[in-house]
Design a protein around this motif. Structure first.
Motif, PDB file in Angstrom:
ATOM      1  N   GLY A  58       0.809  -1.216   0.000  1.00  0.00           N
ATOM      2  CA  GLY A  58       0.000   0.000   0.000  1.00  0.00           C
ATOM      3  C   GLY A  58       0.840   1.263   0.000  1.00  0.00           C
ATOM      4  N   ALA A  59       1.887   1.281   0.815  1.00  0.00           N
ATOM      5  CA  ALA A  59       2.744   2.474   0.891  1.00  0.00           C
ATOM      6  C   ALA A  59       3.473   2.710  -0.425  1.00  0.00           C
ATOM      7  N   TRP A  60       3.973   1.648  -1.055  1.00  0.00           N
ATOM      8  CA  TRP A  60       4.677   1.801  -2.326  1.00  0.00           C
ATOM      9  C   TRP A  60       3.710   2.151  -3.459  1.00  0.00           C
ATOM     10  N   ASP A  61       2.497   1.626  -3.374  1.00  0.00           N
ATOM     11  CA  ASP A  61       1.475   1.981  -4.363  1.00  0.00           C
ATOM     12  C   ASP A  61       1.179   3.479  -4.307  1.00  0.00           C
ATOM     13  N   GLU A  62       1.007   3.992  -3.104  1.00  0.00           N
ATOM     14  CA  GLU A  62       0.697   5.416  -2.939  1.00  0.00           C
ATOM     15  C   GLU A  62       1.853   6.289  -3.439  1.00  0.00           C
ATOM     16  N   TRP A  63       3.081   5.886  -3.113  1.00  0.00           N
ATOM     17  CA  TRP A  63       4.227   6.698  -3.538  1.00  0.00           C
ATOM     18  C   TRP A  63       4.397   6.662  -5.051  1.00  0.00           C
ATOM     19  N   SER A  64       4.309   5.481  -5.643  1.00  0.00           N
ATOM     20  CA  SER A  64       4.571   5.356  -7.077  1.00  0.00           C
ATOM     21  C   SER A  64       3.512   6.037  -7.931  1.00  0.00           C
ATOM     22  N   HIS A  65       2.314   6.237  -7.384  1.00  0.00           N
ATOM     23  CA  HIS A  65       1.256   6.888  -8.152  1.00  0.00           C
ATOM     24  C   HIS A  65       1.061   8.345  -7.764  1.00  0.00           C
ATOM     25  N   SER A  66       2.002   8.895  -6.998  1.00  0.00           N
ATOM     26  CA  SER A  66       1.907  10.311  -6.652  1.00  0.00           C
ATOM     27  C   SER A  66       2.225  11.166  -7.875  1.00  0.00           C
ATOM     28  N   ASP A  67       1.790  12.423  -7.855  1.00  0.00           N
ATOM     29  CA  ASP A  67       1.978  13.305  -9.006  1.00  0.00           C
ATOM     30  C   ASP A  67       3.446  13.624  -9.256  1.00  0.00           C
ATOM     31  N   SER A  68       4.236  13.784  -8.201  1.00  0.00           N
ATOM     32  CA  SER A  68       5.655  14.143  -8.326  1.00  0.00           C
ATOM     33  C   SER A  68       6.505  13.217  -7.471  1.00  0.00           C
ATOM     34  N   PRO A  69       6.643  11.949  -7.861  1.00  0.00           N
ATOM     35  CA  PRO A  69       7.423  11.022  -7.035  1.00  0.00           C
ATOM     36  C   PRO A  69       8.892  11.437  -6.896  1.00  0.00           C
ATOM     37  N   HIS A  70       9.425  12.176  -7.885  1.00  0.00           N
ATOM     38  CA  HIS A  70      10.825  12.608  -7.811  1.00  0.00           C
ATOM     39  C   HIS A  70      11.037  13.671  -6.746  1.00  0.00           C
ATOM     40  N   GLU A  71       9.968  14.250  -6.235  1.00  0.00           N
ATOM     41  CA  GLU A  71      10.070  15.243  -5.165  1.00  0.00           C
ATOM     42  C   GLU A  71       9.401  14.772  -3.877  1.00  0.00           C
ATOM     43  N   THR A  72       8.906  13.535  -3.894  1.00  0.00           N
ATOM     44  CA  THR A  72       8.225  12.967  -2.727  1.00  0.00           C
ATOM     45  C   THR A  72       9.163  11.997  -2.013  1.00  0.00           C
ATOM     46  N   PRO A  73       9.310  12.098  -0.678  1.00  0.00           N
ATOM     47  CA  PRO A  73      10.183  11.169   0.055  1.00  0.00           C
ATOM     48  C   PRO A  73       9.736   9.722  -0.116  1.00  0.00           C
ATOM     49  N   LEU A  74      10.701   8.801  -0.133  1.00  0.00           N
ATOM     50  CA  LEU A  74      10.383   7.377  -0.217  1.00  0.00           C
ATOM     51  C   LEU A  74       9.681   6.929   1.058  1.00  0.00           C
ATOM     52  N   PRO A  75       8.799   5.954   0.958  1.00  0.00           N
ATOM     53  CA  PRO A  75       8.082   5.507   2.170  1.00  0.00           C
ATOM     54  C   PRO A  75       9.014   4.806   3.159  1.00  0.00           C
ATOM     55  N   ASP A  76       8.778   5.029   4.449  1.00  0.00           N
ATOM     56  CA  ASP A  76       9.508   4.320   5.504  1.00  0.00           C
ATOM     57  C   ASP A  76       8.741   3.047   5.829  1.00  0.00           C
ATOM     58  N   THR A  77       9.306   1.929   5.437  1.00  0.00           N
ATOM     59  CA  THR A  77       8.633   0.636   5.638  1.00  0.00           C
ATOM     60  C   THR A  77       9.475  -0.203   6.586  1.00  0.00           C
ATOM     61  N   SER A  78       9.971  -1.344   6.121  1.00  0.00           N
ATOM     62  CA  SER A  78      10.836  -2.150   6.982  1.00  0.00           C
ATOM     63  C   SER A  78      12.204  -1.504   7.151  1.00  0.00           C
ATOM     64  N   LYS A  79      12.527  -0.576   6.237  1.00  0.00           N
ATOM     65  CA  LYS A  79      13.772   0.177   6.306  1.00  0.00           C
ATOM     66  C   LYS A  79      13.481   1.652   6.031  1.00  0.00           C
ATOM     67  N   PRO A  80      14.235   2.544   6.637  1.00  0.00           N
ATOM     68  CA  PRO A  80      14.069   3.978   6.317  1.00  0.00           C
ATOM     69  C   PRO A  80      14.755   4.291   4.984  1.00  0.00           C
ATOM     70  N   TRP A  81      14.123   3.940   3.879  1.00  0.00           N
ATOM     71  CA  TRP A  81      14.742   4.044   2.559  1.00  0.00           C
ATOM     72  C   TRP A  81      15.199   5.470   2.243  1.00  0.00           C
ATOM     73  N   GLU A  82      14.400   6.443   2.626  1.00  0.00           N
ATOM     74  CA  GLU A  82      14.733   7.836   2.305  1.00  0.00           C
ATOM     75  C   GLU A  82      16.062   8.246   2.927  1.00  0.00           C
ATOM     76  N   LYS A  83      16.362   7.724   4.121  1.00  0.00           N
ATOM     77  CA  LYS A  83      17.595   8.102   4.816  1.00  0.00           C
ATOM     78  C   LYS A  83      18.779   7.226   4.410  1.00  0.00           C
ATOM     79  N   GLU A  84      18.516   5.952   4.138  1.00  0.00           N
ATOM     80  CA  GLU A  84      19.616   5.012   3.906  1.00  0.00           C
ATOM     81  C   GLU A  84      20.137   5.024   2.463  1.00  0.00           C
ATOM     82  N   LEU A  85      19.281   5.337   1.508  1.00  0.00           N
ATOM     83  CA  LEU A  85      19.711   5.299   0.112  1.00  0.00           C
ATOM     84  C   LEU A  85      20.445   6.576  -0.270  1.00  0.00           C
TER      85      LEU A  85
END
Length: 765
Positions: free
Chosen positions: A450-477
């Motif tokens: 659900g979290a990845w679905d919401e992020w991938s279908h956002s209007d500006s994913p290149h300006e939207t932070p990655l979802p924090d799921t089992s890992k804090p992807w936005e911080k670690e990548l």
């Protein structure tokens, strides 16, 4: 044979496989080096003094070239940067028996035949993918003799073959495709410059400017070491020769004993000098290493430029051109600083690195089409990041080859990813397997669908932070790893994400191409450096160039190339070289047969008798037959409308000179206002209108139903009509301006009624 023509990494892999096979046969051989097996340290040092790059690959190439003589096959150097030709020329230039010829030269075959009979050395330069059939007997080494007589070779006539004859062939093509009837008759040697070799060359260039005395001393000591080694070898050979020819008891030969003692004394002195020279070289090397970072950045940037020719055959840049660019930047950035202050040294080096990077971008950008300027920025940025290990090879391979890495036995798409396409699932699985930073990424996407679905279908994913799921992807990548995520889910947003990446890593100036500046390009040119306009569809720089020539009080003479115009073009260039006028050869792509003559004309521009004000201008659409030599030794410009309303406005403003703008005086008035005020306002409005018309083209059918080829000519003609009406009318002729500019100048190209309605609405507003 396979070893000779391959890249350094391929050669290393080939040797490693060969060593394994040798060990399987029971031989104890753990390593192999061609340089150690066949090279001579003294010869290697002599070659390097003559201009051979210092890396191991270049030394291997030199060994193979110098040993490629009958009965072995003649060497053919794949030499796009001219390193091999420069080295051979320096090695042979002290001798009178060295000739350089091209197949385009008249009588080149006669020159080769005379060299065969006289035992001279010939270099056949700038060959293509085919060779003259008249060279077949020479390439096949069909040397024979009758009844024990002199060796002979049958070419256009029977030649007396001298054993001292040497023959070398070279091509500037970076990736030639030779058919077996050529490749089986020559020894192909890949002389393409390597990263290590170029880095050492650039280090010498940098130090020669920053520490000129140091580099001169380094070259002097290196030469003295080479001379010392030669002397020792000559002494050794002389002693062995005397010992071989001695008669009777050696102790009775007083001359031999005296020679041995003198040789021992001289050898001791030379050896002592060699030790002292080695210590000095080591000290100089430590000082030179301070500038290693500048040399490394320069090398990286050159290899980016070398790859541009894969995008378009017109994007050719020689190594000499790039070296000249680097030298210019370093000379302009020379300042006084304290060498003992680490902070000042680091600041100066950073300034040099940034200056070389930005200047390279600006100088190269002006010769690229708009669609390729973003690619240049990205290649520069990623090359720097890859060299700094900020982007791993696995990440880079996934970025450029993603779908090609998909496994053939991939599992079916899970039910939780109903929102994802089949291609997205394949890339999710591939990135999880091939990129270490994304281990178990597929499990995370499935578990938090659900979290990845919401992020991938956002209007500006290149300006939207990655979802924090089992890992804090936005911080670690890392920034580039986030680009890979965008490649997986929203490839259509990749261009925006890449632009943001370049801006964050290198600055906004690397995503905003500099405006077209003909005056600066002219300032960078010289008598022997032509300027080439690379034309896009519908572009014509003739009016712009004519105006620029008038502004500089120059006479521009031109010939439009086509059938039967070659002789006229040649006469025009010869006339202008004497008078100092500017020569323009238009539409070079329409005269393929004239291209060899054009290359010859450009090669003759080094003649000191040419008028210093002479300039050669060329226009051509991209053509694979356009001479590489001309492209590599010229300034390239594109006259394409830039992308973006702001960039188009800036371009229009830059094409308005003071004579076009300051037209009317204070006494020239309309009833409602002064002519000067109204004229400047309408000039601005015309610039805005022209920019909007061009910018709408990039939106396809949303902008215009039909793609029209508007260009700068429409703008300049409209500007002339505006000035003419203002000079002749007592009132502002709104209706006439609207009709002439809207219906005729711009509307004359319009065929769709709705497009015409849109155009006229814009000009009325």
């Amino acid at each position: 044979d396979v070893y000779k023509r391959q890249t350094p990494s391929f050669r290393k892999n080939l040797v490693a496989q060969w060593l394994l096979k040798v060990q399987e046969k029971g031989f104890n051989l753990s390593e192999f080096s061609l340089v150690d097996a066949m090279g001579d340290p003294m010869d290697t040092l002599t070659w390097q003094i003559a201009g051979l790059p210092t890396d191991e690959t270049s030394t291997e190439n030199a060994i193979m070239v110098m040993n490629a003589n009958p009965p072995r096959r003649w060497p053919l150097l794949i030499d796009p940067q001219g390193q091999g030709v420069k080295w051979l020329t320096n090695m042979q230039k002290r001798q009178d028996n060295f000739k350089v010829v091209k197949m385009s030269d008249k009588g080149y075959l006669r020159t080769i035949e005379m060299a065969i009979e006289q035992g001279k050395t010939v270099l056949l330069a700038d060959v293509g993918e085919t060779l003259d059939p008249a060279l077949e007997p020479l390439l096949n080494r069909q040397i024979y003799s009758h009844d024990g007589g002199d060796a002979q070779l049958q070419m256009s006539r029977v030649l007396n073959y001298r054993s001292s004859f040497r023959f070398f062939i070279a091509t500037k093509m970076a990736n030639p495709h030779y058919l077996p009837d050529v490749s089986t008759k020559v020894t192909l040697v890949n002389f393409t410059v390597t990263m290590d070799g170029l880095e050492n060359q650039m280090l010498g260039e940098v130090v020669s400017i920053e520490k000129r005395e140091l580099e001169e001393e380094n070259n002097r000591i290196t030469k003295s070491v080479s001379d010392g080694q030669k002397s020792l070898k000559e002494m050794e050979e002389n002693i062995l020769k005397r010992l071989k020819n001695v008669q009777g008891n050696i102790l009775d030969d007083d001359e031999l004993i005296s020679t041995l003692k003198q040789t021992q004394t001289d050898a001791a002195i030379i050896s002592k000098n060699q030790v002292e020279a080695s210590k000095k070289i080591e000290g100089i090397r430590k000082v030179r290493e301070v500038f290693r970072g500048v040399a490394r950045r320069s090398s990286l940037l050159y290899f980016v430029l070398a790859d541009l020719s894969l995008i378009d055959p017109m994007y050719q840049y020689s190594l000499d051109y790039f070296k000249k660019l680097v030298r210019l930047v370093i000379q302009n950035e020379r300042i006084e600083y304290n060498e003992d202050n680490a902070e000042e040294v680091d600041a100066h080096l950073s300034t040099l690195i940034e200056g070389i990077t930005e200047t390279t971008y600006v100088q190269i950008c002006r010769g690229l089409f708009n669609k390729d300027k973003t690619i240049l920025s990205l290649l520069m940025c990623t090359s720097i990041a890859r060299d700094a290990k900020e982007v791993t090879e696995a990440e880079w391979q996934f970025f450029i080859r993603g779908p090609a890495l998909v496994s053939s036995d991939i599992e079916a798409k899970p039910a939780e990813l109903e929102w994802a396409s089949r291609q997205q699932w394949e890339l999710i699985d591939t990135i999880s397997r091939s990129v270490p930073a994304f281990i178990r990424f597929d499990k995370d996407v499935i578990g938090y669908s659900g979290a990845w679905d919401e992020w991938s279908h956002s209007d500006s994913p290149h300006e939207t932070p990655l979802p924090d799921t089992s890992k804090p992807w936005e911080k670690e990548l890392t920034a580039f790893q986030k680009i890979l995520v965008m490649r997986v889910f929203r490839e259509e947003k990749l261009l925006f994400a890449l632009s943001n990446y370049v801006r964050d890593q290198m600055g906004s100036r690397f995503i905003e191409p500099p405006p077209f500046n003909l005056e600066r390009a002219h300032g960078d040119s010289s008598v022997n450096t032509p300027i080439v306009f690379i034309l896009s569809q519908g572009s014509d720089p003739m009016n712009l160039l004519q105006s620029f020539a008038n502004l500089n009080n120059k006479n521009l003479q031109y010939v439009s190339l086509g059938q039967g115009q070659g002789d006229n073009a040649k006469r025009l260039v010869d006339t202008c070289k004497k008078s100092g006028d500017w020569a323009l050869l238009q539409n070079c792509h329409l005269s393929k047969t004239f291209m060899p003559e054009l290359e010859n004309q450009v090669s003759l521009l080094n003649d000191p008798s040419i008028h210093p004000e002479f300039r050669l201008w060329l226009t051509s659409t991209p053509a694979p037959f356009f001479p590489v030599f001309v492209l590599q030794n010229s300034i390239k410009l594109t006259n394409e409308a830039p992308t973006g309303l702001k960039a188009n406005m800036v371009r229009c403003f830059n094409e308005i000179n003071e004579g076009d703008y300051e037209v009317f005086g204070a006494d020239d008035t309309f009833p409602e206002c002064s002519k000067e005020h109204a004229y400047k306002k309408l000039i601005y409005g015309l610039c805005f209108f022209h920019s909007v018309v061009l910018e709408r083209k990039k939106f396809g059918p949303l902008g215009w139903n039909v793609l029209y080829e508007w260009n700068d000519t429409d703008f300049h003609v409209s500007k002339q009509w505006l000035r003419l009406f203002f000079e002749e009318q007592a009132n502002i002729p709104w209706d006439s301006l609207e009709y002439i500019i809207g219906q005729i100048n711009y509307g004359g190209r319009v065929t769709d009624d709705w497009d015409r309605r849109c155009l006229m609405t814009m000009i009325k507003d």
